[in-house]
Design an enzyme around this catalytic site. Structure first.
Site, short mmCIF file in Angstrom:
data_model
loop_
_atom_site.label_atom_id
_atom_site.label_comp_id
_atom_site.label_asym_id
_atom_site.label_seq_id
_atom_site.Cartn_x
_atom_site.Cartn_y
_atom_site.Cartn_z
N LYS A 10 -40.34 -80.32 -31.16
CA LYS A 10 -40.99 -79.22 -31.88
C LYS A 10 -40.81 -77.94 -31.09
CE LYS A 10 -44.09 -77.58 -34.88
NZ LYS A 10 -43.09 -76.52 -35.17
N LYS A 13 -45.78 -78.01 -22.88
CA LYS A 13 -46.86 -77.38 -23.67
C LYS A 13 -47.49 -78.39 -24.62
CE LYS A 13 -45.52 -73.32 -25.06
NZ LYS A 13 -44.93 -72.23 -25.89
N LYS A 41 -36.20 -76.30 -29.00
CA LYS A 41 -36.12 -74.83 -29.13
C LYS A 41 -34.78 -74.45 -29.70
CE LYS A 41 -38.74 -71.25 -28.09
NZ LYS A 41 -40.19 -71.29 -27.90
N THR A 85 -51.45 -67.89 -31.85
CA THR A 85 -51.10 -67.71 -30.45
C THR A 85 -52.11 -66.77 -29.79
OG1 THR A 85 -48.79 -67.97 -31.08
CG2 THR A 85 -49.21 -67.12 -28.87
N ASN A 107 -46.04 -60.33 -32.24
CA ASN A 107 -47.06 -61.15 -32.90
C ASN A 107 -48.23 -61.45 -31.96
OD1 ASN A 107 -48.08 -64.15 -33.14
ND2 ASN A 107 -47.69 -63.47 -35.22
N SER A 139 -49.30 -74.97 -35.52
CA SER A 139 -48.10 -75.51 -36.17
C SER A 139 -48.28 -77.00 -36.43
CB SER A 139 -46.87 -75.32 -35.28
OG SER A 139 -46.27 -74.07 -35.50
N1 GLU Z 1 -42.46 -70.42 -30.57
C1 GLU Z 1 -43.81 -70.79 -30.30
C2 GLU Z 1 -43.95 -71.28 -28.88
O1 GLU Z 1 -43.17 -70.93 -28.03
C3 GLU Z 1 -44.38 -71.74 -31.34
C4 GLU Z 1 -43.69 -73.07 -31.46
C5 GLU Z 1 -44.18 -73.88 -32.65
O2 GLU Z 1 -45.07 -73.45 -33.34
O3 GLU Z 1 -43.59 -74.96 -32.84
O4 GLU Z 1 -44.88 -71.95 -28.54
#
Ligand code: GLU
Length: 423
Positions: A79, A103, A115, A199, A230, A357
């Site tokens: 993810k 994370k 990613k 976030t 954002n 998410s």
């Molecule tokens: N791009 C965001 C992050 O770095 C969200 C990733 C997501 O929602 O999967 O955490």
């Protein structure tokens, strides 16, 4: 420090991939896991490079390079977001996928890290060109992604509209509607309440928790937020509404500082969709100057490598909360820790985004949608619990919060790999 000394001290620092590998290695050592674990975790299991031909508005065809990395899927499907940025590199996307793994482990989600990134500058592209690029990217990576394999989301310079095009393209390829393929979608296409602000909400909760531990009252605390995208813009608003004094903000082109507090509502009105605002203001300073200005809480919410060995000694905040991914180098992390500054690392501080998410994906999978209060309550619960877990790990092992967070995240992956018989 002279300019040459600054360059030299920057050169001694590891790049994002090397420093991530070092913290993973340190975390495994502290936890007592052997080299087999490191061998599997030191780089992504999958790194896909794609080249995407896109018809531009002037009739020409431009070929863009993109990546999708899947770090480790022992815990569950991978993810993580997709960034559109001119400075994207494969090492950066690899490191970002590893940060996503950690994370997801820190907040206890049933995912590994992934990613994506495309080398492009969306600020210089039309809506039509962006749509064709987004759809082309999904066609190029479609074999390795999917609701039970790897679930993308927004990241730097991508938003709910980009997610909508990508979801539509994937659903067409598969010939059935697949909202669970991607998160961060518009509400009407199966997005979740609270995803847009998630976030910043998560960062706000971490600021509250960190301030409590340091005996700082948020009311009247002076806050600098670097970045007005954002995360940064919503955060500035939440802090301002909570009675804190937002004394500094910035975008990619410059920064504003006012010891009496900035008029955040007016700045939000002036901001464009890429978070640019300072080009319309007078008396700007540089981003680097902003980081060193007086404040109680500093929130880097822009890009990587902002707090380095060259400036960490001059940071005046007593709490640093990383809303961006990777804004502080490893060298600087150690300097801040030695100076007694409490640093809440990215893999904890900005995990609110991926947490909501996950809620969005869960809602898509069950076809049952939650209201805003339910999302907020569950997000708060996850963030407060995760902050406490990492804080406790740091106390118990006498390590800084970044290493403690990696220990929490890496432990989950190590256990999952063990039970699967991968090690
Ligand atoms: N791009 C965001 C992050 O770095 C969200 C990733 C997501 O929602 O999967 O955490």
């Amino acid at each position: 420090m002279s300019a040459t000394a600054q360059v030299e001290s920057k050169e001694r620092e590891l790049n994002v991939l090397e420093s991530t590998q070092q913290v993973i290695q340190d975390a495994l050592n502290h936890l007592g896991y052997g080299p087999k674990y490191y061998d599997l975790l030191k780089e992504p299991l999958v790194t896909l490079t794609v080249r995407i031909p896109v018809r531009m508005d002037d009739g020409s065809v431009k070929v863009f390079t993109g990546y999708r990395c899947q770090h480790n899927n022992a815990v569950g499907p991978t993810k993580g977001g997709i960034r559109f940025h001119p400075s994207v590199t494969v090492e950066e996307v690899q490191a970002l996928s590893m940060w996503m793994s950690v994370k997801c482990g820190v907040v206890g989600l049933p995912y590994g890290g992934g990613k994506g990134g495309i080398i492009c500058d969306p600020r210089e592209m039309s809506i039509g060109e962006l749509e064709r690029l987004s759809r082309g990217y999904v066609r190029a990576i479609s074999q390795i992604v999917g609701p039970t394999k790897d679930i993308p989301a927004p990241d730097v310079f991508t938003n709910s509209q980009v997610m909508a095009w990508m979801m539509d393209e994937y659903s067409r390829l598969r010939e059935f509607d697949s909202p669970g393929f991607i998160t961060g979608k518009p509400l009407v296409l199966g997005g979740s309440h609270g995803r847009e602000t998630a976030t910043a909400k998560g960062v706000t909760i971490c600021i509250e928790e960190a301030a409590k531990r340091r005996g700082i009252s948020l009311k009247d605390a002076r806050i600098i937020v670097q970045g007005f995208g954002n995360a940064g813009s919503y955060l500035a608003k939440f802090m301002h509404d909570a009675g804190a004094k937002v004394v500094g903000i910035s975008d990619a082109y410059g920064a504003l500082y006012d010891a009496n507090g900035l008029d955040i509502d007016a700045l939000l009105d002036m901001r464009d969709s890429f978070g640019t605002v300072t080009t319309k203001c007078k008396n700007t300073i540089s981003n680097q100057q902003l980081l060193e200005m007086p404040c109680d809480i500093l929130v880097p919410a822009a890009i990587e490598n902002q707090i380095t060995a060259a400036n960490a000694h001059r940071i005046q905040a007593s709490i640093v909360v990383e809303a961006a991914n990777g804004p502080t180098t490893l060298e600087a992390t150690k300097i801040l820790a030695d100076r007694g500054i409490l640093l809440v690392p990215d893999v904890l501080a900005n995990a609110g985004g991926v947490t909501v998410s996950y809620f969005e994906w869960a809602q898509n999978n069950q076809g049952l949608y939650w209201d805003e209060e339910q999302v907020e309550e569950r997000l708060r619960h996850v963030m407060v619990r995760s902050f406490e877990t990492v804080y406790q790990m740091a106390q118990d092992h006498d390590v800084h919060m970044r290493l403690a967070a990696y220990m929490v995240g890496v432990q989950r992956m190590a256990e999952a790999m063990y039970h699967r018989g991968w090690v």
